[in-house]
Scaffold this motif. Structure first.
Motif, PDB file in Angstrom:
ATOM      1  N   UNK A 188       0.844  -1.208   0.000  1.00 50.99           N
ATOM      2  CA  UNK A 188       0.000   0.000   0.000  1.00 50.99           C
ATOM      3  C   UNK A 188       0.878   1.257   0.000  1.00 50.99           C
ATOM      4  N   UNK A 189       0.594   2.186  -0.890  1.00 49.50           N
ATOM      5  CA  UNK A 189       1.396   3.412  -0.941  1.00 49.50           C
ATOM      6  C   UNK A 189       1.081   4.280   0.273  1.00 49.50           C
ATOM      7  N   UNK A 190       2.061   5.092   0.651  1.00 52.35           N
ATOM      8  CA  UNK A 190       1.894   5.910   1.851  1.00 52.35           C
ATOM      9  C   UNK A 190       0.749   6.916   1.690  1.00 52.35           C
ATOM     10  N   UNK A 191       0.586   7.481   0.493  1.00 50.87           N
ATOM     11  CA  UNK A 191      -0.460   8.479   0.303  1.00 50.87           C
ATOM     12  C   UNK A 191      -1.759   7.851  -0.208  1.00 50.87           C
ATOM     13  N   UNK A 192      -1.850   6.518  -0.131  1.00 48.98           N
ATOM     14  CA  UNK A 192      -3.067   5.885  -0.621  1.00 48.98           C
ATOM     15  C   UNK A 192      -4.109   5.802   0.499  1.00 48.98           C
ATOM     16  N   UNK A 193      -5.363   5.622   0.083  1.00 49.62           N
ATOM     17  CA  UNK A 193      -6.483   5.549   1.027  1.00 49.62           C
ATOM     18  C   UNK A 193      -6.553   4.138   1.631  1.00 49.62           C
ATOM     19  N   UNK A 194      -6.647   4.016   2.956  1.00 48.06           N
ATOM     20  CA  UNK A 194      -6.730   2.678   3.564  1.00 48.06           C
ATOM     21  C   UNK A 194      -8.087   2.028   3.282  1.00 48.06           C
ATOM     22  N   UNK A 195      -9.067   2.840   2.902  1.00 49.49           N
ATOM     23  CA  UNK A 195     -10.407   2.314   2.657  1.00 49.49           C
ATOM     24  C   UNK A 195     -10.554   1.657   1.301  1.00 49.49           C
ATOM     25  N   UNK A 196      -9.904   2.217   0.257  1.00 52.54           N
ATOM     26  CA  UNK A 196     -10.121   1.695  -1.101  1.00 52.54           C
ATOM     27  C   UNK A 196      -8.831   1.555  -1.898  1.00 52.54           C
ATOM     28  N   UNK A 197      -7.725   2.017  -1.360  1.00 48.65           N
ATOM     29  CA  UNK A 197      -6.450   1.911  -2.083  1.00 48.65           C
ATOM     30  C   UNK A 197      -6.227   3.026  -3.088  1.00 48.65           C
ATOM     31  N   UNK A 198      -7.232   3.883  -3.258  1.00 49.68           N
ATOM     32  CA  UNK A 198      -7.097   4.997  -4.210  1.00 49.68           C
ATOM     33  C   UNK A 198      -6.242   6.133  -3.641  1.00 49.68           C
ATOM     34  N   UNK A 199      -6.146   7.208  -4.395  1.00 49.33           N
ATOM     35  CA  UNK A 199      -5.346   8.350  -3.950  1.00 49.33           C
ATOM     36  C   UNK A 199      -6.050   9.094  -2.816  1.00 49.33           C
TER      37      UNK A 199
ATOM     38  N   UNK B  71     -14.571  18.617   2.564  1.00 50.71           N
ATOM     39  CA  UNK B  71     -15.221  17.476   3.214  1.00 50.71           C
ATOM     40  C   UNK B  71     -14.706  17.283   4.637  1.00 50.71           C
ATOM     41  N   UNK B  72     -13.392  17.461   4.815  1.00 47.71           N
ATOM     42  CA  UNK B  72     -12.806  17.369   6.158  1.00 47.71           C
ATOM     43  C   UNK B  72     -13.457  18.407   7.075  1.00 47.71           C
ATOM     44  N   UNK B  73     -13.600  19.636   6.582  1.00 46.77           N
ATOM     45  CA  UNK B  73     -14.228  20.691   7.406  1.00 46.77           C
ATOM     46  C   UNK B  73     -15.660  20.347   7.773  1.00 46.77           C
TER      47      UNK B  73
ATOM     48  N   UNK C 262     -10.766  18.963  13.760  1.00 44.71           N
ATOM     49  CA  UNK C 262     -10.312  19.187  12.383  1.00 44.71           C
ATOM     50  C   UNK C 262      -9.001  18.453  12.132  1.00 44.71           C
ATOM     51  N   UNK C 263      -8.041  18.628  13.044  1.00 43.48           N
ATOM     52  CA  UNK C 263      -6.731  17.973  12.864  1.00 43.48           C
ATOM     53  C   UNK C 263      -6.866  16.449  12.849  1.00 43.48           C
ATOM     54  N   UNK C 264      -7.746  15.920  13.708  1.00 44.30           N
ATOM     55  CA  UNK C 264      -7.925  14.465  13.768  1.00 44.30           C
ATOM     56  C   UNK C 264      -8.548  13.917  12.480  1.00 44.30           C
ATOM     57  N   UNK C 265      -9.557  14.620  11.967  1.00 44.19           N
ATOM     58  CA  UNK C 265     -10.217  14.152  10.738  1.00 44.19           C
ATOM     59  C   UNK C 265      -9.264  14.303   9.551  1.00 44.19           C
ATOM     60  N   UNK C 266      -8.544  15.420   9.534  1.00 39.44           N
ATOM     61  CA  UNK C 266      -7.587  15.710   8.455  1.00 39.44           C
ATOM     62  C   UNK C 266      -6.552  14.579   8.331  1.00 39.44           C
TER      63      UNK C 266
ATOM     64  N   UNK D  43     -14.161   7.914   0.436  1.00 35.55           N
ATOM     65  CA  UNK D  43     -14.273   7.108   1.664  1.00 35.55           C
ATOM     66  C   UNK D  43     -14.604   7.981   2.878  1.00 35.55           C
ATOM     67  N   UNK D  44     -14.084   9.199   2.913  1.00 37.20           N
ATOM     68  CA  UNK D  44     -14.451  10.122   4.003  1.00 37.20           C
ATOM     69  C   UNK D  44     -15.949  10.378   3.973  1.00 37.20           C
ATOM     70  N   UNK D  45     -16.471  10.579   2.759  1.00 37.89           N
ATOM     71  CA  UNK D  45     -17.900  10.887   2.618  1.00 37.89           C
ATOM     72  C   UNK D  45     -18.788   9.723   3.014  1.00 37.89           C
TER      73      UNK D  45
END
Ligand SMILES: [Zn+2]
Ligand SMILES: [Zn+2]
Length: 256
Positions: free
Chosen positions: A1-12, A21-23, A39-43, A51-53
């Motif tokens: 898994x890439x470091x900047x990838x999403x743990x939910x779907x593997x996407x960017x 969306x974070x806000x 904010x910092x925790x969600x970010x 996946x956030x949505x």
């Protein structure tokens, strides 16, 4: 898994839409006073915009005892059946859906590093959301039986407890031992069978629990999922038996 990838779907994980969306999520989860923290925790969640949505957040109207989604904010039918409660309350952050099932399975059996920090981050958000202002003396992860620990190689909840403890500045203790092997939840018929098979599943590990200056202790029990609550109630019962009734025991899980 890439470091900047999403743990939910593997996407960017990064995208231009993410900030808004974070806000929005942080506003939904925070009271005005802790918005920056939220904010910092969600970010920091390693999730892409999509996946956030779709994060299945439990709403604001919940059963005050078990923390499940409710319509009125009153005790749910299951909690009404439970007599004298050993557990002050349970709170969970997410509803347990198929996505959660897959992700939790991956974490439990592979212990992936990025999923451990993802889940610890979710638990940190849950503490800020639900247990802000409670000064816990310690965190206790639901222990695994020695045999299961050998099979799995690590206690996935203990790992999360340590990370959560670092983030919120609360020590992790090992007050309990699991002395009884219990069947997997899916193999047990019904709620009452589960309740009786969990009774006396834990014993005291021998450490002392003192609490604050007036002798009142506050323990945060941690597990990955609250299904019927019988595991957490059994833990709370054992703590009360040994540390006395002058204390409050709360529980926190990722899923409900
Ligand atoms: Zn994603
Ligand atoms: Zn309930």
């Amino acid at each position: 898994m890439r470091v900047d990838s999403c743990v939910g779907c593997g996407g960017r994980a990064a995208s231009r839409m993410r900030e808004a969306i974070v806000r929005g999520l942080a506003h939904r989860l925070a009271t005005a006073a802790c918005y920056p923290v939220m904010y910092r925790s969600v970010e920091a969640l390693p999730l892409c915009t999509a996946c956030l949505e779709k994060l299945p957040l439990i709403g604001d109207t919940i059963c005050p005892q078990c923390g499940r989604d409710g319509k009125t904010g009153e005790l749910c039918p299951d909690c009404q059946k439970i007599p004298a409660e050993t557990l002050q309350s349970n709170r969970s952050l997410l509803r347990y859906n198929e996505w959660g099932k897959d992700l939790l399975g991956t974490y439990k059996y592979r212990g992936e590093e990025r999923l451990a920090s993802f889940y610890a981050q979710l638990l940190t958000i849950a503490v800020h959301r639900h247990y802000k202002g409670i000064r816990f003396d310690c965190i206790q992860a639901v222990p695994l039986h020695q045999q299961r620990l050998r099979e799995r190689g690590f206690n996935q909840v203990d790992l999360l407890a340590r990370r959560l403890g670092d983030r919120i500045g609360v020590p992790v203790r090992s007050l309990l031992l699991r002395t009884k092997m219990t069947e997997k939840l899916s193999k047990q018929a019904g709620r009452s069978a589960r309740e009786s098979s969990m009774a006396d599943a834990f014993s005291w590990a021998g450490e002392s629990l003192k609490g604050n200056a007036s002798g009142w202790y506050r323990v945060l029990l941690l597990d990955d999922i609250y299904t019927t609550g019988s595991t957490l109630r059994s833990c709370a019962h054992t703590i009360r038996e040994h540390a006395g009734t002058r204390g409050s025991i709360y529980s926190l899980t990722i899923y409900r």
